[in-house]
Every structure is written in C-alpha cells, then in structure tokens.
Design a protein around this motif. Structure first.
Motif, PDB file in Angstrom:
ATOM      1  N   ALA A 108      16.921   9.376  -5.781  1.00 36.09           N
ATOM      2  CA  ALA A 108      15.807   9.861  -6.595  1.00 36.09           C
ATOM      3  C   ALA A 108      15.035   8.704  -7.220  1.00 36.09           C
ATOM      4  CB  ALA A 108      16.328  10.804  -7.684  1.00 36.09           C
ATOM      5  N   LEU A 109      15.750   7.727  -7.769  1.00 30.28           N
ATOM      6  CA  LEU A 109      15.087   6.562  -8.366  1.00 30.28           C
ATOM      7  C   LEU A 109      14.332   5.761  -7.309  1.00 30.28           C
ATOM      8  CD1 LEU A 109      17.834   5.281 -10.846  1.00 30.28           C
ATOM      9  CD2 LEU A 109      15.653   6.346 -11.436  1.00 30.28           C
ATOM     10  N   LEU A 110      14.968   5.547  -6.153  1.00 26.57           N
ATOM     11  CA  LEU A 110      14.331   4.771  -5.097  1.00 26.57           C
ATOM     12  C   LEU A 110      13.066   5.456  -4.599  1.00 26.57           C
ATOM     13  CD1 LEU A 110      14.453   2.332  -3.212  1.00 26.57           C
ATOM     14  CD2 LEU A 110      15.890   3.679  -1.666  1.00 26.57           C
ATOM     15  N   GLY A 111      13.124   6.777  -4.450  1.00 27.73           N
ATOM     16  CA  GLY A 111      11.950   7.514  -3.979  1.00 27.73           C
ATOM     17  C   GLY A 111      10.773   7.403  -4.925  1.00 27.73           C
ATOM     18  N   GLN A 112      11.043   7.547  -6.222  1.00 26.66           N
ATOM     19  CA  GLN A 112       9.959   7.481  -7.196  1.00 26.66           C
ATOM     20  C   GLN A 112       9.422   6.058  -7.355  1.00 26.66           C
ATOM     21  OE1 GLN A 112       8.468  10.272  -8.660  1.00 26.66           O
ATOM     22  NE2 GLN A 112       9.711  11.009  -6.959  1.00 26.66           N
ATOM     23  N   LEU A 113      10.332   5.081  -7.408  1.00 23.81           N
ATOM     24  CA  LEU A 113       9.889   3.692  -7.534  1.00 23.81           C
ATOM     25  C   LEU A 113       9.092   3.248  -6.315  1.00 23.81           C
ATOM     26  CD1 LEU A 113      13.082   2.052  -9.100  1.00 23.81           C
ATOM     27  CD2 LEU A 113      10.880   2.473 -10.216  1.00 23.81           C
ATOM     28  N   TYR A 114       9.474   3.718  -5.149  1.00 23.50           N
ATOM     29  CA  TYR A 114       8.746   3.355  -3.929  1.00 23.50           C
ATOM     30  C   TYR A 114       7.325   3.903  -3.969  1.00 23.50           C
ATOM     31  CZ  TYR A 114       7.828   2.588   1.039  1.00 23.50           C
ATOM     32  OH  TYR A 114       7.283   2.172   2.229  1.00 23.50           O
ATOM     33  N   LEU A 115       7.176   5.146  -4.420  1.00 31.13           N
ATOM     34  CA  LEU A 115       5.843   5.755  -4.478  1.00 31.13           C
ATOM     35  C   LEU A 115       4.942   5.067  -5.495  1.00 31.13           C
ATOM     36  CD1 LEU A 115       6.540   9.596  -4.193  1.00 31.13           C
ATOM     37  CD2 LEU A 115       5.561   8.088  -2.465  1.00 31.13           C
ATOM     38  N   VAL A 116       5.482   4.781  -6.675  1.00 33.28           N
ATOM     39  CA  VAL A 116       4.629   4.245  -7.753  1.00 33.28           C
ATOM     40  C   VAL A 116       4.434   2.736  -7.651  1.00 33.28           C
ATOM     41  CG1 VAL A 116       5.327   6.099  -9.320  1.00 33.28           C
ATOM     42  CG2 VAL A 116       6.558   3.925  -9.360  1.00 33.28           C
ATOM     43  N   THR A 117       5.164   2.079  -6.775  1.00 33.10           N
ATOM     44  CA  THR A 117       4.979   0.634  -6.611  1.00 33.10           C
ATOM     45  C   THR A 117       4.400   0.299  -5.245  1.00 33.10           C
ATOM     46  OG1 THR A 117       7.304   0.433  -5.915  1.00 33.10           O
ATOM     47  CG2 THR A 117       6.799   0.024  -8.230  1.00 33.10           C
ATOM     48  N   VAL A 118       5.184   0.461  -4.198  1.00 34.82           N
ATOM     49  CA  VAL A 118       4.763   0.015  -2.861  1.00 34.82           C
ATOM     50  C   VAL A 118       3.554   0.789  -2.363  1.00 34.82           C
ATOM     51  CG1 VAL A 118       5.468  -0.274  -0.464  1.00 34.82           C
ATOM     52  CG2 VAL A 118       7.098  -0.722  -2.303  1.00 34.82           C
ATOM     53  N   VAL A 119       3.673   2.126  -2.290  1.00 39.35           N
ATOM     54  CA  VAL A 119       2.579   2.929  -1.741  1.00 39.35           C
ATOM     55  C   VAL A 119       1.354   2.858  -2.641  1.00 39.35           C
ATOM     56  CG1 VAL A 119       1.859   5.259  -1.094  1.00 39.35           C
ATOM     57  CG2 VAL A 119       4.163   4.475  -0.530  1.00 39.35           C
ATOM     58  N   ALA A 120       1.549   2.985  -3.959  1.00 44.07           N
ATOM     59  CA  ALA A 120       0.411   2.927  -4.880  1.00 44.07           C
ATOM     60  C   ALA A 120      -0.294   1.578  -4.805  1.00 44.07           C
ATOM     61  CB  ALA A 120       0.884   3.202  -6.303  1.00 44.07           C
ATOM     62  N   LEU A 121       0.482   0.505  -4.696  1.00 48.12           N
ATOM     63  CA  LEU A 121      -0.098  -0.833  -4.607  1.00 48.12           C
ATOM     64  C   LEU A 121      -0.905  -1.002  -3.319  1.00 48.12           C
ATOM     65  CD1 LEU A 121      -0.278  -3.666  -5.886  1.00 48.12           C
ATOM     66  CD2 LEU A 121       1.780  -4.274  -4.590  1.00 48.12           C
ATOM     67  N   LEU A 122      -0.359  -0.516  -2.207  1.00 48.18           N
ATOM     68  CA  LEU A 122      -1.065  -0.618  -0.930  1.00 48.18           C
ATOM     69  C   LEU A 122      -2.363   0.171  -0.941  1.00 48.18           C
ATOM     70  CD1 LEU A 122       1.895  -0.356   1.616  1.00 48.18           C
ATOM     71  CD2 LEU A 122       0.484  -2.364   1.170  1.00 48.18           C
ATOM     72  N   VAL A 123      -2.306   1.417  -1.413  1.00 50.92           N
ATOM     73  CA  VAL A 123      -3.504   2.267  -1.443  1.00 50.92           C
ATOM     74  C   VAL A 123      -4.539   1.691  -2.405  1.00 50.92           C
ATOM     75  CG1 VAL A 123      -4.388   4.553  -2.042  1.00 50.92           C
ATOM     76  CG2 VAL A 123      -2.256   4.344  -0.771  1.00 50.92           C
ATOM     77  N   GLY A 124      -4.091   1.209  -3.577  1.00 54.74           N
ATOM     78  CA  GLY A 124      -5.012   0.627  -4.539  1.00 54.74           C
ATOM     79  C   GLY A 124      -5.703  -0.611  -3.997  1.00 54.74           C
ATOM     80  N   ASN A 125      -4.954  -1.471  -3.335  1.00 53.27           N
ATOM     81  CA  ASN A 125      -5.546  -2.675  -2.747  1.00 53.27           C
ATOM     82  C   ASN A 125      -6.494  -2.354  -1.609  1.00 53.27           C
ATOM     83  OD1 ASN A 125      -4.261  -4.428  -4.494  1.00 53.27           O
ATOM     84  ND2 ASN A 125      -2.531  -4.809  -3.139  1.00 53.27           N
ATOM     85  N   LEU A 126      -6.171  -1.308  -0.839  1.00 53.97           N
ATOM     86  CA  LEU A 126      -7.061  -0.905   0.249  1.00 53.97           C
ATOM     87  C   LEU A 126      -8.386  -0.390  -0.303  1.00 53.97           C
ATOM     88  CD1 LEU A 126      -7.431  -0.511   3.307  1.00 53.97           C
ATOM     89  CD2 LEU A 126      -6.503   1.800   3.030  1.00 53.97           C
TER      90      LEU A 126
END
Length: 236
Positions: A193-211
């Motif tokens: 659960a922690l890994l899923g939420q941290l992945y969404l709010v860090t990796v995916v959010a960072l990639l989409v924001g930078n794009l």
C-alpha cells in the motif's frame, strides 16, 4: 566504435535503443493482458502453462524494448534470471520472482530515456501494474510456505483472488472482504500500500508534471521563433 555500440548496452544509449524498439505501448498491452488472464483464469495446470507463456513473452519484449538485447552480458544475465523464474513457475512453484525481473528490465529502459517523454511515462505505468502482479506472487509464496491459511477468512485463496487482493491493497481501497491472517501478511500488505501510493505521488506525478512543463516550453519557444517572422512581414 560502431561495433562496441552495437554489442554493449549502456545507460543513455537511447537512440540505439529506439531504433530497435517496439515501444512500451506493446509492453503495456502484454502486461494488461497478463493481468486480466491472471485475474480470470482457473487454478488449473494448463492455465499455469499459459500464464508462464505470457510471462515469457512480456519479459522478452521488455528486454528488446529496453535495448538490453544489445548487451550480451547484461541482457544474458537478466535472461538467465528470467528463465530460472519461468522454470520455477512451470514446475508449479508459487515463489515466482519474475515480476521483479520485469520491473528491473523496464526500469532500466525508463532511466535510459534520459528525458521525460511518452515512452518513459508508458514504461512507468507498466511498472505500476507490474508491482501489483509482483505482490500477487509474494502472497502466493506466503500461502504455500505458511502452515495456516493466508487469509483470515480461512483460505489461501486462488490466484485470481490473490490478484484481486493485491490490487485492492495497491490502490488502498480497503474493502475488507479479505484480510491477511498473520503478521507477515499484514507487513507485506502495508508495504504494498505504501509503495503504491508513494510511486503514484512521486514517480508518475513527477514524470507527468515534467512532460507538461516540457510541452509548455516547446510551445513558448515555437511562439518566440514565429514572432520575428510575423514582425518582418508587417514591416514589408
């Protein structure tokens, strides 16, 4: 130089990788197909064989897309680990670690991009879906090794049930219809659960924001380039 570049994969060799790439869209399609099959297939020996074939196809395509097939040593090492995992799966072992090999392979390809683009975002989505499958394997291993039922409801669950529980946990939905019985299951569920939420709010959010930022920058640059041309035309 050209021979070395053609036989050894290295971090940042993005152009060489793209030339031999099928694109992460194909990998994502196979990952989703594997997910739906695992979630709906019966717990029979033949269905396990089909699942192993899907795993092998996904891993092969991921290695090819990431450009690891160009490096005999690194690509060979990942292939050997993958074959070992697939063999264990085919023999009926529930301690399947092929999900971790998937994530490692696609993760290397994402880092290799060197920039935020559609390929890296699609690869990141692949990794997120694969996290759920990887924890499905962990729950299966815990059910096989444990002395009692894995779930507090008195059952180890089928593969499809463990897929359901894994993704409900990954998305932190918390329906509560199935819960782990032991401390190990509790710990793994919390980690997922922690890994899923941290992945969404860090990796995916960072990639989409930078794009999004990159897209705005390109539009701004294009507008600044076009403006002097329009001004020159008006002066004439």
């Amino acid at each position: 130089m050209s021979t070395a570049e053609g036989t050894h994969w290295r971090l940042g060799s993005r152009m060489a990788r793209l030339k031999s790439s099928h694109g992460y869209g194909s990998v994502l399609a196979l990952v989703i197909l594997t997910f739906f099959y695992a979630a709906s297939a019966p717990d029979e020996q033949w269905s396990r064989g089909v699942f192993v074939l899907l795993e092998a196809a996904t891993l092969t395509l991921a290695i090819w897309t990431s450009g690891l097939s160009r490096d005999v040593r690194l690509g060979g090492l990942i292939a050997v680990i993958g074959i070992a995992g697939l063999t264990l799966s085919l023999l009926g072992s529930k301690s399947d670690f092929i999900g971790a090999v998937w994530i490692l392979t696609i993760g290397l390809g994402i880092v290799d991009q060197g920039e935020v683009n559609q390929q890296s975002i699609t690869g990141a989505v692949c990794v997120y879906v694969l996290i759920g499958l990887m924890f499905t394997f962990v729950y299966g291993a815990a059910a096989a090794i444990g002395s009692g039922p894995f779930f507090a409801q008195g059952t180890d669950g089928t593969t499809s049930l463990r897929v359901y529980f894994s993704y409900v946990t990954l998305a932190t939905l918390g329906y509560g219809d199935y819960t782990p019985a032991g401390n190990f299951g509790h710990t793994v569920a919390v980690v997922e659960a922690l890994l899923g939420q941290l992945y969404l709010v860090t990796v995916v959010a960072l990639l989409v924001g930078n794009l999004s930022g990159l897209t705005r920058k390109i539009k701004t640059t294009a507008g600044e380039t076009k403006q002097p041309t329009d001004g020159g035309a008006s002066d004439l």
